[in-house]
Motif scaffolding. Structure first.
Motif, mmCIF file in Angstrom:
data_model
loop_
_atom_site.group_PDB
_atom_site.id
_atom_site.type_symbol
_atom_site.label_atom_id
_atom_site.label_comp_id
_atom_site.label_asym_id
_atom_site.label_seq_id
_atom_site.Cartn_x
_atom_site.Cartn_y
_atom_site.Cartn_z
ATOM 1 N N VAL A 61 -4.602 -2.774 4.877
ATOM 2 C CA VAL A 61 -5.314 -3.235 6.067
ATOM 3 C C VAL A 61 -4.356 -3.271 7.254
ATOM 4 C CG1 VAL A 61 -6.666 -5.110 7.093
ATOM 5 C CG2 VAL A 61 -6.815 -4.674 4.642
ATOM 6 N N ASP A 62 -4.751 -2.624 8.333
ATOM 7 C CA ASP A 62 -3.994 -2.691 9.587
ATOM 8 C C ASP A 62 -4.323 -4.033 10.224
ATOM 9 O OD1 ASP A 62 -3.033 -2.532 12.197
ATOM 10 O OD2 ASP A 62 -3.622 -0.447 12.455
ATOM 11 N N MET A 70 1.428 -3.259 12.213
ATOM 12 C CA MET A 70 1.615 -4.187 11.099
ATOM 13 C C MET A 70 0.496 -3.998 10.080
ATOM 14 S SD MET A 70 2.524 -8.177 11.281
ATOM 15 C CE MET A 70 2.943 -9.084 9.818
ATOM 16 N N TYR A 71 0.892 -3.969 8.817
ATOM 17 C CA TYR A 71 -0.061 -3.751 7.736
ATOM 18 C C TYR A 71 0.063 -4.832 6.680
ATOM 19 C CZ TYR A 71 -0.803 0.912 9.600
ATOM 20 O OH TYR A 71 -1.117 1.961 10.423
ATOM 21 N N VAL A 92 7.564 -1.014 -3.555
ATOM 22 C CA VAL A 92 6.599 -0.679 -2.505
ATOM 23 C C VAL A 92 7.340 -0.279 -1.229
ATOM 24 C CG1 VAL A 92 4.729 -1.557 -1.041
ATOM 25 C CG2 VAL A 92 4.788 -2.144 -3.483
ATOM 26 N N ASN A 93 8.359 -1.036 -0.856
ATOM 27 C CA ASN A 93 9.151 -0.702 0.331
ATOM 28 C C ASN A 93 9.787 0.678 0.205
ATOM 29 O OD1 ASN A 93 9.006 -2.868 2.268
ATOM 30 N ND2 ASN A 93 10.087 -4.129 0.801
ATOM 31 N N LEU A 106 5.262 -5.780 7.774
ATOM 32 C CA LEU A 106 4.537 -5.389 6.578
ATOM 33 C C LEU A 106 4.427 -6.599 5.659
ATOM 34 C CD1 LEU A 106 3.356 -3.053 4.842
ATOM 35 C CD2 LEU A 106 5.673 -2.678 3.984
ATOM 36 N N ARG A 107 3.210 -6.909 5.248
ATOM 37 C CA ARG A 107 2.977 -7.976 4.266
ATOM 38 C C ARG A 107 2.628 -7.299 2.948
ATOM 39 N NH1 ARG A 107 -1.454 -11.808 6.871
ATOM 40 N NH2 ARG A 107 -0.508 -12.145 8.891
ATOM 41 N N ILE A 108 3.319 -7.677 1.899
ATOM 42 C CA ILE A 108 3.090 -7.056 0.601
ATOM 43 C C ILE A 108 2.688 -8.121 -0.409
ATOM 44 C CG2 ILE A 108 4.128 -5.718 -1.279
ATOM 45 C CD1 ILE A 108 6.132 -4.633 0.778
ATOM 46 N N PHE A 109 1.611 -7.834 -1.132
ATOM 47 C CA PHE A 109 1.140 -8.699 -2.215
ATOM 48 C C PHE A 109 0.987 -7.812 -3.438
ATOM 49 C CE2 PHE A 109 -0.286 -10.495 1.756
ATOM 50 C CZ PHE A 109 0.031 -11.831 1.641
#
Length: 115
Positions: A61-62, A70-71, A92-93, A106-109
């Motif tokens: 999601v943007d 930012m995503y 992921v990075n 960037l937010r990663i879950f």
């Protein structure tokens, strides 16, 4: 009068919040609920699908309002099994190293599927 206008403005802002994708989103992002994915979302999802072919769930999601700065990524894959969260995020990075250069954030879950 100024106090009344400020209260009315705050009330209107509160009223413009809507639920989208199980989270509260402000009005300026609300239009995204009804639209298709952005080019950036599609590009990032494609890279992640290639890197994590066993992913059982993937959402990109943007969250910058559509400008691609930012995503937020939610990915569930058995490829994360046995890895700590930091290691999952590093994977992921690494997969997105080229795309990240043009991002502000960037937010990663990450998650391992429950068997």
């Amino acid at each position: 009068m100024l106090s009344c206008n400020r209260t009315l403005g705050n009330t209107m802002i509160s009223a413009l919040r809507i639920f989208c994708r199980n989270q509260v989103v402000f009005y300026e992002q609300a239009h995204r609920c009804l639209s298709t994915q952005t080019e950036g979302e599609v590009r990032i999802a494609k890279v992640l699908k290639e890197k994590f072919p066993l992913a059982s769930s993937l959402q990109v999601v943007d969250i910058s309002g559509g400008c691609g700065a930012m995503y937020e990524i939610h990915i569930e894959s058995s490829e994360f099994k046995g890895k700590r969260t930091i290691q999952q995020h590093q994977l992921v990075n690494q997969a997105l190293k080229d795309e990240i250069q043009g991002m502000h954030g960037l937010r990663i879950f990450t998650e391992v599927p429950k068997s």
